[in-house]
Scaffold this active site. Sequence first.
Site, PDB file in Angstrom:
ATOM      1  N   ASP A 120       8.747  38.533 103.293  1.00 52.22           N
ATOM      2  CA  ASP A 120       9.025  38.952 104.480  1.00 52.22           C
ATOM      3  C   ASP A 120       8.866  40.695 104.612  1.00 52.22           C
ATOM      4  O   ASP A 120       9.385  41.228 105.718  1.00 52.22           O
ATOM      5  CB  ASP A 120      10.641  38.724 104.646  1.00 52.22           C
ATOM      6  CG  ASP A 120      11.403  39.434 103.575  1.00 52.22           C
ATOM      7  OD1 ASP A 120      11.162  39.261 102.557  1.00 52.22           O
ATOM      8  OD2 ASP A 120      12.678  40.152 103.773  1.00 52.22           O
ATOM      9  N   HIS A 121       8.320  41.145 103.667  1.00 48.81           N
ATOM     10  CA  HIS A 121       7.914  42.874 103.668  1.00 48.81           C
ATOM     11  C   HIS A 121       6.220  43.167 103.682  1.00 48.81           C
ATOM     12  O   HIS A 121       6.041  44.067 103.990  1.00 48.81           O
ATOM     13  CB  HIS A 121       8.511  43.341 102.458  1.00 48.81           C
ATOM     14  CG  HIS A 121      10.134  43.381 102.686  1.00 48.81           C
ATOM     15  ND1 HIS A 121      10.830  44.296 103.204  1.00 48.81           N
ATOM     16  CD2 HIS A 121      10.813  42.200 102.440  1.00 48.81           C
ATOM     17  CE1 HIS A 121      12.088  44.044 103.160  1.00 48.81           C
ATOM     18  NE2 HIS A 121      12.050  42.582 102.719  1.00 48.81           N
ATOM     19  N   HIS A 178      16.420  44.196  92.709  1.00 51.45           N
ATOM     20  CA  HIS A 178      16.115  43.098  93.620  1.00 51.45           C
ATOM     21  C   HIS A 178      14.657  42.456  93.341  1.00 51.45           C
ATOM     22  O   HIS A 178      14.904  41.096  92.842  1.00 51.45           O
ATOM     23  CB  HIS A 178      16.191  43.568  95.124  1.00 51.45           C
ATOM     24  CG  HIS A 178      15.655  42.883  96.249  1.00 51.45           C
ATOM     25  ND1 HIS A 178      16.265  41.687  96.616  1.00 51.45           N
ATOM     26  CD2 HIS A 178      14.407  42.715  96.797  1.00 51.45           C
ATOM     27  CE1 HIS A 178      15.685  40.863  97.301  1.00 51.45           C
ATOM     28  NE2 HIS A 178      14.487  41.740  97.674  1.00 51.45           N
ATOM     29  N   ASP A 230      15.027  46.364 100.374  1.00 46.76           N
ATOM     30  CA  ASP A 230      16.148  45.309  99.937  1.00 46.76           C
ATOM     31  C   ASP A 230      17.147  45.889  98.539  1.00 46.76           C
ATOM     32  O   ASP A 230      17.489  45.026  97.852  1.00 46.76           O
ATOM     33  CB  ASP A 230      15.642  44.221  99.615  1.00 46.76           C
ATOM     34  CG  ASP A 230      14.966  43.511 100.828  1.00 46.76           C
ATOM     35  OD1 ASP A 230      15.174  44.041 102.123  1.00 46.76           O
ATOM     36  OD2 ASP A 230      14.440  42.603 100.682  1.00 46.76           O
ATOM     37  N   HIS A 244       7.886  40.805  98.289  1.00 48.49           N
ATOM     38  CA  HIS A 244       8.292  39.682  99.081  1.00 48.49           C
ATOM     39  C   HIS A 244       7.802  39.412 100.410  1.00 48.49           C
ATOM     40  O   HIS A 244       7.453  40.644 101.258  1.00 48.49           O
ATOM     41  CB  HIS A 244       9.935  39.769  99.151  1.00 48.49           C
ATOM     42  CG  HIS A 244      10.721  39.365  98.099  1.00 48.49           C
ATOM     43  ND1 HIS A 244      11.888  40.054  97.896  1.00 48.49           N
ATOM     44  CD2 HIS A 244      10.334  38.768  96.843  1.00 48.49           C
ATOM     45  CE1 HIS A 244      12.492  39.254  96.752  1.00 48.49           C
ATOM     46  NE2 HIS A 244      11.500  38.748  96.335  1.00 48.49           N
ATOM     47  N   HIS A 272      17.143  45.039 106.121  1.00 55.71           N
ATOM     48  CA  HIS A 272      17.558  43.830 106.943  1.00 55.71           C
ATOM     49  C   HIS A 272      18.956  44.320 107.734  1.00 55.71           C
ATOM     50  O   HIS A 272      19.655  44.983 107.143  1.00 55.71           O
ATOM     51  CB  HIS A 272      18.028  42.567 105.934  1.00 55.71           C
ATOM     52  CG  HIS A 272      16.935  42.221 105.288  1.00 55.71           C
ATOM     53  ND1 HIS A 272      16.317  40.832 105.861  1.00 55.71           N
ATOM     54  CD2 HIS A 272      16.149  42.276 104.375  1.00 55.71           C
ATOM     55  CE1 HIS A 272      15.158  40.545 105.117  1.00 55.71           C
ATOM     56  NE2 HIS A 272      15.144  41.503 104.052  1.00 55.71           N
ATOM     57  N   HIS A 307       8.015  46.325  98.434  1.00 52.95           N
ATOM     58  CA  HIS A 307       8.295  45.142  97.416  1.00 52.95           C
ATOM     59  C   HIS A 307       7.392  44.157  97.788  1.00 52.95           C
ATOM     60  O   HIS A 307       6.956  43.837  98.964  1.00 52.95           O
ATOM     61  CB  HIS A 307       9.600  45.184  96.783  1.00 52.95           C
ATOM     62  CG  HIS A 307      10.544  44.284  97.862  1.00 52.95           C
ATOM     63  ND1 HIS A 307      10.778  44.972  99.047  1.00 52.95           N
ATOM     64  CD2 HIS A 307      11.057  43.176  98.089  1.00 52.95           C
ATOM     65  CE1 HIS A 307      11.526  44.011  99.774  1.00 52.95           C
ATOM     66  NE2 HIS A 307      11.715  42.986  99.084  1.00 52.95           N
TER      67      HIS A 307
END
Length: 255
Positions: free
Chosen positions: A60-61, A114, A133, A58, A171, A56
């Site tokens: 942090d990915h 999410h 996530d 975001h 995570h 996805h």
Amino acid sequence: MTAEIRVFPCLSDNFGYLIHDPATKATASIDAPEAGPILAALEREGWTLTDILVTHHHADHVGGIDELKRKYKCRVLAPHDNGTPIPLVDQRVKEGDVVKVGNLSARVLATPGHTLDHISYMFDSEHALFCADTLFSIGCGRVIEGTYPMMWDSLLKLRALPNETRVYCGHEYTAANVKFALTIEPDNPALKKRADEVTKLRAANKPTIPSLLGEEKEANVFLRADVPSVATAVGLAGKPAAAVFGEIRERKNKS
Ligand code: ZN
Ligand code: FE
């Protein structure tokens, strides 16, 4: 020959994952939270990155894609929803597509909630699920872009996979998730067993991942919104599972 999978920390609490096919030497990174630890893991193993499988959009990915792509010229696979800002995508994939990493293959599962674009990768013959996530160990992602019924449907889709599936999530949130889950199911024996295990793993500074899907089905309260005792515990006896799920998720947001 079966796949080799490596797990290592990225950023403050993300997991980095490499999956390697010994037969063809192909290696994929699942997401790219940041380049540094992924490059270090590749060098440690002597592997060359051939693919990045994005779950996805975001930051942090996807934050490490740019640097990894520049170094390895690897192929970047990302969700079909191209309204989202993922850098340097080569191929868009969606529910039902099969992704090859050398001779390994993964089914793409749409798991929105999410985010709307969220997908998961299921390597059936390896019994390995990369679900970022959507599903965490003893938890699930925050429902940011989607709705509670949408996220509940995504969790049901993952819950339908075989018990021996190993869950590689996005995570390291397991300890906090366990603490919260115990507020709803303090007497769930599978949850208490997982709580002990997680305490020991974290004390030894080890990851709590992968977990077994069969154990998550018994211990993860977010997969248990259709269990009558869970509905009762949150004051929603007899209500639809998606509503029970939404209540649990809201309580977690406030915890
Ligand atoms: Zn996310
Ligand atoms: Fe994340």
